[in-house]
Design an enzyme around this catalytic site. Structure first.
Site, PDB file in Angstrom:
ATOM      1  N   LYS A  80       0.819  -1.213   0.000  1.00 14.50           N
ATOM      2  CA  LYS A  80       0.000   0.000   0.000  1.00 14.50           C
ATOM      3  C   LYS A  80       0.855   1.266   0.000  1.00 14.50           C
ATOM      4  O   LYS A  80       0.523   2.266   0.632  1.00 14.50           O
ATOM      5  CB  LYS A  80      -0.980   0.013   1.173  1.00 14.50           C
ATOM      6  CG  LYS A  80      -1.789  -1.258   1.348  1.00 14.50           C
ATOM      7  CD  LYS A  80      -2.378  -1.779   0.037  1.00 14.50           C
ATOM      8  CE  LYS A  80      -3.364  -0.816  -0.606  1.00 14.50           C
ATOM      9  NZ  LYS A  80      -3.800  -1.325  -1.949  1.00 14.50           N
ATOM     10  N   GLY A  82       2.162   2.504  -3.113  1.00 13.30           N
ATOM     11  CA  GLY A  82       2.262   2.961  -4.489  1.00 13.30           C
ATOM     12  C   GLY A  82       2.813   1.898  -5.414  1.00 13.30           C
ATOM     13  O   GLY A  82       3.298   2.192  -6.506  1.00 13.30           O
ATOM     14  N   THR A  83       2.704   0.645  -4.995  1.00 12.78           N
ATOM     15  CA  THR A  83       3.266  -0.478  -5.749  1.00 12.78           C
ATOM     16  C   THR A  83       2.678  -0.590  -7.149  1.00 12.78           C
ATOM     17  O   THR A  83       3.413  -0.750  -8.134  1.00 12.78           O
ATOM     18  CB  THR A  83       3.021  -1.801  -4.998  1.00 12.78           C
ATOM     19  OG1 THR A  83       3.336  -1.645  -3.620  1.00 12.78           O
ATOM     20  CG2 THR A  83       3.852  -2.917  -5.591  1.00 12.78           C
ATOM     21  N   THR A  84       1.351  -0.529  -7.251  1.00  8.74           N
ATOM     22  CA  THR A  84       0.680  -0.689  -8.544  1.00  8.74           C
ATOM     23  C   THR A  84       1.146   0.378  -9.526  1.00  8.74           C
ATOM     24  O   THR A  84       1.430   0.088 -10.700  1.00  8.74           O
ATOM     25  CB  THR A  84      -0.850  -0.610  -8.372  1.00  8.74           C
ATOM     26  OG1 THR A  84      -1.261  -1.502  -7.332  1.00  8.74           O
ATOM     27  CG2 THR A  84      -1.565  -0.981  -9.663  1.00  8.74           C
ATOM     28  N   HIS A 152       7.481  -7.526  -1.689  1.00 11.49           N
ATOM     29  CA  HIS A 152       7.171  -6.755  -0.484  1.00 11.49           C
ATOM     30  C   HIS A 152       8.155  -7.105   0.627  1.00 11.49           C
ATOM     31  O   HIS A 152       8.030  -6.607   1.742  1.00 11.49           O
ATOM     32  CB  HIS A 152       5.748  -7.056  -0.002  1.00 11.49           C
ATOM     33  CG  HIS A 152       4.676  -6.361  -0.786  1.00 11.49           C
ATOM     34  ND1 HIS A 152       4.809  -5.068  -1.237  1.00 11.49           N
ATOM     35  CD2 HIS A 152       3.430  -6.775  -1.176  1.00 11.49           C
ATOM     36  CE1 HIS A 152       3.702  -4.719  -1.882  1.00 11.49           C
ATOM     37  NE2 HIS A 152       2.867  -5.723  -1.861  1.00 11.49           N
ATOM     38  N   TYR A 252       6.830   8.195  -2.498  1.00  8.18           N
ATOM     39  CA  TYR A 252       5.514   8.337  -3.130  1.00  8.18           C
ATOM     40  C   TYR A 252       5.120   9.806  -3.211  1.00  8.18           C
ATOM     41  O   TYR A 252       4.579  10.264  -4.226  1.00  8.18           O
ATOM     42  CB  TYR A 252       4.480   7.557  -2.314  1.00  8.18           C
ATOM     43  CG  TYR A 252       3.087   7.591  -2.879  1.00  8.18           C
ATOM     44  CD1 TYR A 252       2.707   6.711  -3.888  1.00  8.18           C
ATOM     45  CD2 TYR A 252       2.140   8.500  -2.404  1.00  8.18           C
ATOM     46  CE1 TYR A 252       1.428   6.736  -4.411  1.00  8.18           C
ATOM     47  CE2 TYR A 252       0.858   8.532  -2.920  1.00  8.18           C
ATOM     48  CZ  TYR A 252       0.506   7.653  -3.919  1.00  8.18           C
ATOM     49  OH  TYR A 252      -0.765   7.686  -4.435  1.00  8.18           O
ATOM     50  N   LYS A 318      -7.919   6.623  -3.804  1.00 10.13           N
ATOM     51  CA  LYS A 318      -7.705   8.058  -3.993  1.00 10.13           C
ATOM     52  C   LYS A 318      -6.284   8.377  -4.448  1.00 10.13           C
ATOM     53  O   LYS A 318      -6.067   9.282  -5.245  1.00 10.13           O
ATOM     54  CB  LYS A 318      -7.994   8.818  -2.697  1.00 10.13           C
ATOM     55  CG  LYS A 318      -9.434   8.744  -2.223  1.00 10.13           C
ATOM     56  CD  LYS A 318      -9.590   9.523  -0.918  1.00 10.13           C
ATOM     57  CE  LYS A 318     -11.017   9.471  -0.411  1.00 10.13           C
ATOM     58  NZ  LYS A 318     -11.168  10.211   0.874  1.00 10.13           N
ATOM     59  N   GLY A 319      -5.330   7.656  -3.886  1.00 10.33           N
ATOM     60  CA  GLY A 319      -3.939   7.942  -4.214  1.00 10.33           C
ATOM     61  C   GLY A 319      -3.469   9.290  -3.708  1.00 10.33           C
ATOM     62  O   GLY A 319      -2.503   9.854  -4.220  1.00 10.33           O
TER      63      GLY A 319
END
Length: 351
Positions: A80, A82-84, A152, A252, A318-319
């Site tokens: 969680k 910003g991996t994607t 991870h 991030y 939301k990012g």
């Protein structure tokens, strides 16, 4: 002995080797300290970090069999963080000569980034010491270079294979308070998913709604999968200071604030810098648009697809930077800020 017999014998030897290795790992796990996490699963502490039993069993497989190539790229992160987004950016960058950013058949338009860039400990080495690396899009061809992987796990857990053959490792770090909120929202968006150790027959705790307070306290105590968070971040921070040629530490928040600068920095590190012609033609902006939250979340594959029971749409929320302000009390903020400050003291790493 014909070719079929030789292949059969090789398979039998590999299976026996994996069984022996699995038994050795089980004996090791039985001796490790453990705690119950906020999902009701056992977490085992191994070499300073916490793992579920099945994930822990992948580590010997990675250590014994993963042989990085010099051109490989590993996208690393605490979950969680910003991996994607980083997976998408990295793939688009290194494959831009092969996949035009204006191609209506670009892989990112029909595949989720997690399909394209597999996790070492989850997708590849979880149940096998010799996985088929060719079944993933980013390494499906013998001529496909670089190969892209993700993890991870902390850098401490990967040092053995990387010492044998160093490759490029990109780590993205995010403010722990936003990580907490993103994780809590992600878990509650996937209530039907059995998280954690899939080899565990029964959870010790079952909850309809995951408690934000419970997750918060686990993070503060450092007892969370792949945690403690601060040790995880510091392992890659140290790597980037000691060997900047092979380790890049990204934030991030900086990616959000100055995406063009950070993507160009990433391209330089990955030895695929933008040419003047590319910059003049808007290639940087095209990559950012292709990999943007608004674009990826609007794609049919990410609106309707899933993997392992997890809907792809739940990877896109939301990012935002600072979304924690809507969820955390002042007492929570003060507590975790004090812990992080203490844990990072003297490292040079700050949030």
């Amino acid at each position: 002995m014909d070719e079929k017999d030789i292949l059969r014998n090789l398979r039998e030897e590999e299976e026996e080797e994996e069984e022996n290795q699995s038994e050795e790992t089980k004996i090791l796990i039985s001796s490790l300290p453990w705690e119950i996490d906020y999902l009701g699963n056992k977490l085992f502490k191994y070499q300073g970090y916490w793992y579920y039993e099945d994930v822990l069993q992948s580590i010997p497989n990675i250590h014994s069999s993963f042989q990085p190539q010099e051109t490989d790229i590993v996208v690393a992160s605490f979950y969680k963080s910003g991996t994607t987004w980083l997976k998408a950016l990295t793939f688009a960058l290194v494959q831009r000569s092969k996949h035009s950013l204006e191609d209506h058949h670009h892989p990112l338009l029909s595949h989720n980034p997690h399909e394209i860039v597999p996790y070492l400990e989850l997708d590849l080495y979880l149940n096998s010491s010799k996985p088929d690396l060719t079944k993933f899009l980013s390494s499906s061809s013998s001529s496909s270079s670089p190969r892209l992987f993700s993890t991870h796990m902390s850098l401490d857990a990967l040092k053995l294979p990387l010492k044998k053959s160093p490759c490029k490792v990109v780590y993205v770090c995010r403010n722990v308070k936003d990580v907490l909120v993103s994780l809590w929202c992600f878990l509650n968006a996937n209530k039907g998913v059995e998280w954690g150790d899939f080899s565990q027959n029964e959870k010790i705790i079952r909850a309809e709604n995951y408690s934000f307070k419970a997750i918060f306290e686990s993070f503060c105590n450092g007892v969370t999968l792949h945690g403690p968070f601060w040790d995880h971040a510091q392992s890659y921070w140290r790597g980037s200071l000691e060997d900047p040629k092979h380790f890049l530490f990204m934030r991030y928040e900086e990616l959000k604030a100055e995406p063009r600068t950070q993507v160009k920095r990433l391209a330089e590190f990955l030895d695929c810098p933008f040419t003047k012609e590319e910059e003049d033609s808007g290639t940087v902006d095209k990559i950012l648009e292709l990999c943007s939250l608004s674009n990826l979340s609007s794609l049919e594959i990410n609106k309707t697809g899933s993997l392992g029971g997890v809907d792809y749409k739940t990877y896109f929320r939301k990012g935002q930077v600072g979304d924690w302000k809507s969820y955390m009390t002042s007492e929570m903020v003060n507590k975790i800020d004090m812990i992080v400050e203490e844990k990072l003291k003297g490292s040079g790493l700050k949030f």
